[in-house]
Write an enzyme that holds these catalytic residues in place. Structure first.
Site, PDB file in Angstrom:
ATOM      1  N   ARG A   1     -86.423  67.823  -3.687  1.00  0.00           N
ATOM      2  CA  ARG A   1     -86.408  67.317  -4.838  1.00  0.00           C
ATOM      3  C   ARG A   1     -87.187  67.497  -6.120  1.00  0.00           C
ATOM      4  NH1 ARG A   1     -84.333  60.837  -3.104  1.00  0.00           N
ATOM      5  NH2 ARG A   1     -84.097  61.737  -0.876  1.00  0.00           N
TER       6      ARG A   1
ATOM      7  N   ASN B   1    -103.973  61.952  -6.272  1.00  0.00           N
ATOM      8  CA  ASN B   1    -102.986  62.442  -7.282  1.00  0.00           C
ATOM      9  C   ASN B   1    -102.490  61.451  -7.093  1.00  0.00           C
ATOM     10  OD1 ASN B   1    -100.157  62.252  -8.674  1.00  0.00           O
ATOM     11  ND2 ASN B   1     -99.703  64.409  -7.154  1.00  0.00           N
TER      12      ASN B   1
ATOM     13  N   HIS C   1    -102.568  66.688 -11.117  1.00  0.00           N
ATOM     14  CA  HIS C   1    -101.631  66.417 -10.800  1.00  0.00           C
ATOM     15  C   HIS C   1    -100.606  68.160 -10.708  1.00  0.00           C
ATOM     16  CE1 HIS C   1    -101.835  62.443 -11.936  1.00  0.00           C
ATOM     17  NE2 HIS C   1    -102.712  62.747 -13.068  1.00  0.00           N
ATOM     18  N   ILE C   2     -99.652  67.263 -10.159  1.00  0.00           N
ATOM     19  CA  ILE C   2     -98.572  69.046  -9.619  1.00  0.00           C
ATOM     20  C   ILE C   2     -98.046  69.683 -11.372  1.00  0.00           C
ATOM     21  CG2 ILE C   2     -96.585  69.984  -8.468  1.00  0.00           C
ATOM     22  CD1 ILE C   2     -97.172  67.475  -6.215  1.00  0.00           C
ATOM     23  N   SER C   3     -97.300  68.901 -12.185  1.00  0.00           N
ATOM     24  CA  SER C   3     -96.926  69.230 -13.398  1.00  0.00           C
ATOM     25  C   SER C   3     -98.234  69.334 -14.272  1.00  0.00           C
ATOM     26  CB  SER C   3     -95.709  68.433 -13.740  1.00  0.00           C
ATOM     27  OG  SER C   3     -96.579  67.154 -13.238  1.00  0.00           O
TER      28      SER C   3
ATOM     29  N   ALA D   1     -96.727  58.168 -10.409  1.00  0.00           N
ATOM     30  CA  ALA D   1     -96.373  57.633 -11.908  1.00  0.00           C
ATOM     31  C   ALA D   1     -97.328  56.229 -11.649  1.00  0.00           C
ATOM     32  CB  ALA D   1     -95.215  57.164 -11.427  1.00  0.00           C
TER      33      ALA D   1
ATOM     34  N   GLU E   1    -108.660  63.721 -10.067  1.00  0.00           N
ATOM     35  CA  GLU E   1    -107.339  63.343 -10.216  1.00  0.00           C
ATOM     36  C   GLU E   1    -106.767  64.221 -10.365  1.00  0.00           C
ATOM     37  OE1 GLU E   1    -106.856  61.525 -14.129  1.00  0.00           O
ATOM     38  OE2 GLU E   1    -104.630  61.624 -13.448  1.00  0.00           O
TER      39      GLU E   1
ATOM     40  N   TYR F   1     -92.216  69.947  -9.525  1.00  0.00           N
ATOM     41  CA  TYR F   1     -92.401  70.087  -8.333  1.00  0.00           C
ATOM     42  C   TYR F   1     -93.345  70.999  -7.557  1.00  0.00           C
ATOM     43  CZ  TYR F   1     -92.565  65.346 -10.146  1.00  0.00           C
ATOM     44  OH  TYR F   1     -92.792  64.206 -11.250  1.00  0.00           O
TER      45      TYR F   1
ATOM     46  N   HIS G   1    -100.022  56.432 -14.951  1.00  0.00           N
ATOM     47  CA  HIS G   1    -100.017  56.301 -16.227  1.00  0.00           C
ATOM     48  C   HIS G   1     -99.690  54.292 -16.089  1.00  0.00           C
ATOM     49  CE1 HIS G   1     -99.737  59.958 -15.993  1.00  0.00           C
ATOM     50  NE2 HIS G   1     -98.118  59.481 -14.757  1.00  0.00           N
TER      51      HIS G   1
ATOM     52  N   ASP H   1    -110.425  50.373 -11.326  1.00  0.00           N
ATOM     53  CA  ASP H   1    -110.828  49.599 -10.668  1.00  0.00           C
ATOM     54  C   ASP H   1    -111.630  49.233  -9.402  1.00  0.00           C
ATOM     55  OD1 ASP H   1    -110.853  47.838 -13.028  1.00  0.00           O
ATOM     56  OD2 ASP H   1    -109.801  46.159 -12.365  1.00  0.00           O
TER      57      ASP H   1
ATOM     58  N   PRO I   1     -97.130  57.755  -4.808  1.00  0.00           N
ATOM     59  CA  PRO I   1     -95.847  56.572  -4.615  1.00  0.00           C
ATOM     60  C   PRO I   1     -95.152  57.986  -5.015  1.00  0.00           C
ATOM     61  CG  PRO I   1     -97.305  54.930  -5.934  1.00  0.00           C
ATOM     62  CD  PRO I   1     -97.949  56.214  -6.038  1.00  0.00           C
ATOM     63  N   ASN I   2     -94.282  57.955  -3.927  1.00  0.00           N
ATOM     64  CA  ASN I   2     -92.660  58.775  -4.226  1.00  0.00           C
ATOM     65  C   ASN I   2     -93.771  60.525  -3.535  1.00  0.00           C
ATOM     66  OD1 ASN I   2     -90.575  57.501  -4.863  1.00  0.00           O
ATOM     67  ND2 ASN I   2     -91.938  57.526  -6.670  1.00  0.00           N
TER      68      ASN I   2
ATOM     69  N   ARG J   1     -96.126  60.178 -19.741  1.00  0.00           N
ATOM     70  CA  ARG J   1     -97.167  60.911 -18.870  1.00  0.00           C
ATOM     71  C   ARG J   1     -98.641  60.775 -19.709  1.00  0.00           C
ATOM     72  NH1 ARG J   1     -93.680  60.670 -14.541  1.00  0.00           N
ATOM     73  NH2 ARG J   1     -91.306  60.888 -15.162  1.00  0.00           N
TER      74      ARG J   1
ATOM     75  N   ARG K   1     -95.072  66.337 -20.823  1.00  0.00           N
ATOM     76  CA  ARG K   1     -94.351  65.835 -20.725  1.00  0.00           C
ATOM     77  C   ARG K   1     -93.579  64.681 -21.242  1.00  0.00           C
ATOM     78  NH1 ARG K   1     -94.088  65.322 -13.750  1.00  0.00           N
ATOM     79  NH2 ARG K   1     -91.847  64.624 -14.677  1.00  0.00           N
TER      80      ARG K   1
HETATM   81  O1  CA2 Z   1     -97.437  65.848 -11.551  1.00  0.00           O
HETATM   82  C1  CA2 Z   1     -97.656  65.131 -10.904  1.00  0.00           C
HETATM   83  O2  CA2 Z   1     -97.906  65.318 -10.134  1.00  0.00           O
HETATM   84  C2  CA2 Z   1     -97.038  63.690 -10.691  1.00  0.00           C
HETATM   85  O3  CA2 Z   1     -98.102  62.856 -10.267  1.00  0.00           O
HETATM   86  C3  CA2 Z   1     -95.918  63.224 -10.463  1.00  0.00           C
HETATM   87  C4  CA2 Z   1     -95.305  61.572 -10.383  1.00  0.00           C
HETATM   88  C5  CA2 Z   1     -95.529  61.524 -11.658  1.00  0.00           C
HETATM   89  O4  CA2 Z   1     -94.467  60.271 -11.712  1.00  0.00           O
HETATM   90  C6  CA2 Z   1     -96.824  61.836 -12.144  1.00  0.00           C
HETATM   91  O5  CA2 Z   1     -96.548  61.787 -13.869  1.00  0.00           O
HETATM   92  C7  CA2 Z   1     -97.102  63.130 -12.416  1.00  0.00           C
HETATM   93  C8  CA2 Z   1     -94.439  62.174  -9.870  1.00  0.00           C
HETATM   94  C9  CA2 Z   1     -94.344  62.222  -7.788  1.00  0.00           C
HETATM   95  C10 CA2 Z   1     -92.921  62.173  -7.613  1.00  0.00           C
HETATM   96  O6  CA2 Z   1     -92.620  63.170  -7.109  1.00  0.00           O
HETATM   97  C11 CA2 Z   1     -91.220  63.745  -6.164  1.00  0.00           C
HETATM   98  C12 CA2 Z   1     -91.451  64.949  -5.312  1.00  0.00           C
HETATM   99  C13 CA2 Z   1     -90.398  65.105  -5.198  1.00  0.00           C
HETATM  100  C14 CA2 Z   1     -89.399  64.740  -5.585  1.00  0.00           C
HETATM  101  C15 CA2 Z   1     -89.432  63.607  -6.284  1.00  0.00           C
HETATM  102  C16 CA2 Z   1     -90.237  62.939  -6.721  1.00  0.00           C
END
Ligand code: CA2
Length: 152
Positions: A18, A79, A106-108, A82, A104, A23, A85, A92, A10-11, A117, A113
């Site tokens: 953004r 990835n 994750h970018i950040s 969210a 797995e 990110y 979490h 499963d 998602p997202n 998370r 954080r």
């Molecule tokens: O750090 C990561 O890759 C995350 O999986 C990114 C998720 C976050 O909920 C995880 O805790 C860590 C969020 C992805 C949302 O991506 C966006 C990218 C640009 C602008 C807004 C959201």
């Protein structure tokens, strides 16, 4: 040529549009091109899929479980966004597709954080984890997957 699934949750379709401080500026199509180039350099074909829907991600993991069993897939870089979490269903799904290695990614650095998370339901089912290297983490994850599982 064996396939590697690059799966984004998602997202992540908003990447590069953004929250660049968290990110980066790379868009999802640019990230997917980076993954395709990395996989191709290593002799594999990357299939990229993003969904904002948990069930669509689960279906894709099931698809790749079947491809893996047939010898047509090496593994998956995932990835889960969210859902990392919150989703026991993703845990499963990965457990259910016996054998498919899932890295797995994750970018950040989620551990630097918010506390919510810092727990992942996916990590116990993962074959490896790459966290905090920005979008280059996907390339590292592909390389790790190939190093660990891609020997001819
Ligand atoms: O750090 C990561 O890759 C995350 O999986 C990114 C998720 C976050 O909920 C995880 O805790 C860590 C969020 C992805 C949302 O991506 C966006 C990218 C640009 C602008 C807004 C959201």
């Amino acid at each position: 040529m064996k396939k590697i699934l690059i799966l984004n949750g998602p997202n992540l379709n908003l990447l590069g549009t953004r929250e660049p401080a968290l990110y980066g500026n790379t868009t999802l199509p640019e990230l997917e091109a980076l993954c395709q180039a990395t996989a191709s350099r290593l002799g594999f074909a990357a299939e990229c899929f993003q969904s904002n829907w948990e069930g669509a991600l689960i279906d894709k993991i099931h698809d790749y479980g079947r491809l893996y069993q047939a010898g047509a897939a090496l593994g998956c870089v995932f990835n889960p966004g969210a859902l990392t979490h919150t989703s026991i269903a993703l845990f499963d799904a990965i457990q259910a597709v016996a054998g498919l290695p899932v890295i797995e990614c994750h970018i950040s650095n989620v551990h630097a954080r918010e506390s919510f998370r810092q727990h992942s339901w996916v990590s116990p089912a993962a074959a490896g984890i790459v966290i905090g290297f920005g979008v280059h983490g996907y390339a590292l994850a592909i390389e790790g997957l190939v190093r660990k599982y891609g020997a001819p």
